[in-house]
Design a protein around this motif. Structure first.
Motif, short mmCIF file in Angstrom:
data_model
loop_
_atom_site.label_atom_id
_atom_site.label_comp_id
_atom_site.label_asym_id
_atom_site.label_seq_id
_atom_site.Cartn_x
_atom_site.Cartn_y
_atom_site.Cartn_z
N UNK A 259 1.00 -10.13 -0.11
CA UNK A 259 -0.29 -10.84 -0.09
C UNK A 259 -0.26 -11.87 1.04
N UNK A 260 -1.42 -12.15 1.65
CA UNK A 260 -1.47 -13.03 2.82
C UNK A 260 -1.37 -14.54 2.52
N UNK A 261 -1.47 -14.92 1.24
CA UNK A 261 -1.38 -16.34 0.89
C UNK A 261 -0.83 -16.47 -0.52
N UNK A 262 -0.44 -17.68 -0.87
CA UNK A 262 0.08 -17.94 -2.21
C UNK A 262 -1.00 -17.66 -3.25
N UNK A 263 -2.22 -18.07 -2.98
CA UNK A 263 -3.32 -17.82 -3.91
C UNK A 263 -3.57 -16.32 -4.08
N UNK A 264 -3.58 -15.59 -2.98
CA UNK A 264 -3.78 -14.14 -3.04
C UNK A 264 -2.64 -13.47 -3.79
N UNK A 265 -1.42 -13.97 -3.61
CA UNK A 265 -0.27 -13.43 -4.32
C UNK A 265 -0.43 -13.65 -5.82
N UNK A 266 -0.83 -14.85 -6.21
CA UNK A 266 -1.06 -15.18 -7.61
C UNK A 266 -2.14 -14.26 -8.19
N UNK A 267 -3.24 -14.09 -7.48
CA UNK A 267 -4.32 -13.24 -7.97
C UNK A 267 -3.88 -11.78 -8.09
N UNK A 268 -3.09 -11.32 -7.15
CA UNK A 268 -2.59 -9.94 -7.21
C UNK A 268 -1.67 -9.75 -8.42
N UNK A 269 -0.84 -10.73 -8.67
CA UNK A 269 0.10 -10.63 -9.79
C UNK A 269 -0.65 -10.71 -11.12
N UNK A 270 -1.64 -11.59 -11.24
CA UNK A 270 -2.34 -11.65 -12.53
C UNK A 270 -3.22 -10.41 -12.73
N UNK A 271 -3.74 -9.84 -11.65
CA UNK A 271 -4.48 -8.58 -11.78
C UNK A 271 -3.56 -7.50 -12.33
N UNK A 272 -2.37 -7.43 -11.78
CA UNK A 272 -1.37 -6.46 -12.25
C UNK A 272 -1.01 -6.73 -13.71
N UNK B 258 10.49 -3.42 -4.98
CA UNK B 258 9.16 -4.05 -4.99
C UNK B 258 8.72 -4.29 -6.43
N UNK B 259 8.93 -3.31 -7.32
CA UNK B 259 8.55 -3.51 -8.72
C UNK B 259 9.33 -4.67 -9.33
N UNK B 260 10.61 -4.78 -8.99
CA UNK B 260 11.42 -5.89 -9.51
C UNK B 260 10.90 -7.23 -8.99
N UNK B 261 10.52 -7.26 -7.73
CA UNK B 261 9.95 -8.49 -7.16
C UNK B 261 8.65 -8.85 -7.87
N UNK B 262 7.78 -7.86 -8.08
CA UNK B 262 6.50 -8.11 -8.76
C UNK B 262 6.72 -8.56 -10.20
N UNK B 263 7.68 -7.93 -10.89
CA UNK B 263 7.99 -8.34 -12.27
C UNK B 263 8.50 -9.78 -12.31
N UNK B 264 9.36 -10.14 -11.36
CA UNK B 264 9.90 -11.50 -11.33
C UNK B 264 8.81 -12.50 -10.96
N UNK B 265 7.95 -12.13 -10.01
CA UNK B 265 6.82 -13.00 -9.68
C UNK B 265 5.93 -13.23 -10.89
N UNK B 266 5.71 -12.17 -11.66
CA UNK B 266 4.90 -12.29 -12.88
C UNK B 266 5.51 -13.33 -13.82
N UNK B 267 6.81 -13.24 -14.03
CA UNK B 267 7.48 -14.20 -14.92
C UNK B 267 7.39 -15.62 -14.37
#
Length: 188
Positions: free
Chosen positions: A46-59, A7-16
């Motif tokens: 996250x339930x949507x692409x926008x929510x995923x983006x917001x979660x990743x930028x919060x992180x 999960x951390x690897x996925x979140x790190x890759x999403x961040x990039x």
């Protein structure tokens, strides 16, 4: 433990991905393909692409805030601590591409998150300035005024029109602003 690392690897890759491409033009299917996971895995984050983006930028912003305080550790002059504290934000801004910055600006929730992040970073700057004033390392400027100047200047330099007219990137503008603030605080 393995699922957590994954999960951390996925979140790190999403961040990039989001830092370089923004979120507007990517799809869940495209993200899943880049990550080698299922859409379902992304929807679990996250339930949507926008929510995923917001979660990743919060992180991302949380990591920048933590790193800023780590870099601004004691045992060095306050001007250096402020430089290091601000440099973390500048380095983060260098990682963010134009699409990311545009998506932050065009998404109301993104602007709110960025503004909250900036307010917290500026509060940290204010704390460091107060330390410098109290110790005599800085001229006795009012720290709230200096911090507010930094907030307003940061808002201005992230404006695409300003960046276009100045010929600077957001990171370059932040570097100049940081230098201006630090050098302006030093006693004459």
């Amino acid at each position: 433990m393995s699922a957590r690392i994954e999960t951390d690897e996925i979140l790190d890759t999403l961040e990039e991905i989001f830092l370089s491409e923004g979120y507007h033009d990517v799809t869940f299917r495209g993200l899943a393909g880049q990550l080698g996971c299922s859409n379902r895995r992304l929807y679990a984050i996250a339930p949507s692409k926008e929510a995923l983006f917001l979660a990743i930028i919060t992180r991302f912003f949380s990591k920048v805030k933590k790193a800023g305080w780590e870099k601004a550790g004691a045992n060095k002059p306050l001007a250096d601590r402020i430089r290091d504290y601000l440099r973390v934000g500048i380095e983060a801004a260098q990682r963010a591409g134009p699409a990311f910055n545009e998506d932050i600006e065009n998404l109301a929730a993104g602007r709110v998150l960025f503004d909250e992040f900036q307010q917290e970073r500026i509060a940290g700057l204010r704390q460091l300035i107060n330390e410098g004033i109290e110790s005599g390392e800085f001229d006795g400027f009012h720290s709230y005024l200096v911090a507010e100047v930094m907030v307003q200047a940061t808002r201005r330099v992230r404006d695409p029109d300003f960046l276009s007219k100045s010929g600077m990137s957001f990171a370059e503008a932040l570097t100049e602003l940081s230098r201006l603030i630090r050098n302006g605080l030093l006693p004459r």
